[in-house]
Design a protein around this motif. Structure first.
Motif: not given
Length: 356
Positions: A30-39, A129-138
């Motif tokens: 139900e809850f998908g988070g960010p999973n974009g990798g680095d170059g 890399r930008f995921k945080s407690a206050i930015n759940r969907a960067p």
């Protein structure tokens, strides 16, 4: 193969791959988070000193050298692969400098030495890399950094212990043939030698030194006359110069003393440090002078040339006088090596501040 001791190249390290913006999408999650990798990082450009090479001719015809860029980041926490590096093989003794400013950047002096001449760019950050407690969907990402790009000048200065100096047809090639395994072209006309030749002289077991034979100099060489001025740079790393003089020229109107003075003047005009190097006088082709006249001719030459340093009388063709000369050279080279390798004395009062 044509000897090339100067070349210009353009190099480009690879750019870094871009970061990725992606979110997890899976069935029954139900809850998908960010999973974009680095170059991935871009490929580096390395230079390695290869003792099997003695010319820069490969870079005369292949000027542009580029490393691969890094792959872009992808979803599912996948980072991009790093770009492939490239390694440029160069002869030992190559100087790498900036083609625009002339600043010397690197010197390859040790066989097998590897240096990085251009760094690949770092990869960009994915939104993981930008995921945080206050930015759940960067949705932020950064692009890859560009790789270094340089315009370089490659210059080869051969690494020799002894350099041969003299007019065309003074017998330099015959001398290096007599004392080493080098086999340069020898003929009875000037400018037979068109590129530097290196010869290893074996004095005894584990006792040897390297001799460099360059094209002959003529008057006006420091201003570009003749061929030798192009290769004087190869004498700058030597420990000793042998000034070889033909004391029995075919043309009676030619004065060996005048020719010898002209060579010394050209050397001084070209490079004061080269002029100040230890220099020995080697009088060659004495087999062409009658035995009863040799002593008088040698004394007359030394007196008129106003020479105060060591003098050796040889015949490179018959090897007469060559053995004492090469033994004296080896002793000189050995003493120079010892001096260079002596540890620097440190004042005991400052021993604690010495590096290392």
């Amino acid at each position: 193969m044509k000897f090339v001791d100067e070349a210009f190249i353009d190099i480009a390290a690879g750019d870094g791959g871009n970061g990725c913006v992606s979110f997890r999408h899976e069935k029954y999650k139900e809850f998908g988070g960010p999973n974009g990798g680095d170059g991935g990082r871009g490929g580096h450009v390395f230079a390695v000193a290869d003792p099997n090479l003695n010319t820069l001719v490969d870079y005369r015809y292949s000027r542009r050298h580029e490393a691969k860029r890094g792959e872009h980041g992808m979803g599912s926490d996948m980072f991009g692969a790093a770009g492939a590096d490239i390694t440029l093989k160069m002869p030992v003794g190559t100087i790498i400098s900036d083609a625009e400013t002339g600043e010397v950047l690197y010197e390859l002096l040790t066989p097998g030495e590897v240096i990085t001449i251009a760094k690949g760019g770092d990869g960009g950050f994915g939104n993981l890399r930008f995921k945080s407690a206050i930015n759940r969907a960067p949705r932020q990402k950064t692009p890859g950094w560009p790789g270094e790009k340089k315009n370089l000048k490659l210059e080869l200065k051969v690494l020799a212990d002894v350099g041969l100096l003299g007019m065309p047809n003074a017998g330099k090639s015959t001398f290096i043939t007599a004392v080493s395994n080098a086999r340069p072209k020898i003929a009875d006309y000037p400018f037979t030698t068109l590129h530097p030749n290196l010869g290893v002289v074996r004095v005894g077991p584990e006792q040897s030194f390297v001799v460099a034979d360059i094209p002959g100099l003529i008057e006006g060489a420091s201003e570009g006359a003749g061929l030798g001025h192009q290769f004087l740079r190869h004498l700058q790393r030597t420990r000793l110069l042998l000034h070889i003089v033909d004391v029995a020229p075919f043309d009676d109107a030619v004065d060996p003393v005048v020719q010898a003075k002209a060579i010394v003047n050209e050397l001084k005009k070209y490079d004061q440090q080269l002029y100040n190097k230890p220099r020995w006088l080697v009088l060659n082709k004495l087999d062409m002078v009658p035995a009863e006249e040799r002593e008088a001719r040698v004394k007359d030459f030394v007196k008129r040339f106003k020479w105060k340093g060591p003098v050796f009388e040889i015949s490179a063709l018959t090897r007469e006088g060559c053995d004492p000369l090469i033994h004296a050279i080896f002793r000189h080279v050995q003493s120079e090596q010892r001096t260079e390798n002596e540890p620097v004395e440190v004042d005991p009062r400052f021993a604690g501040d010495a590096p290392g």
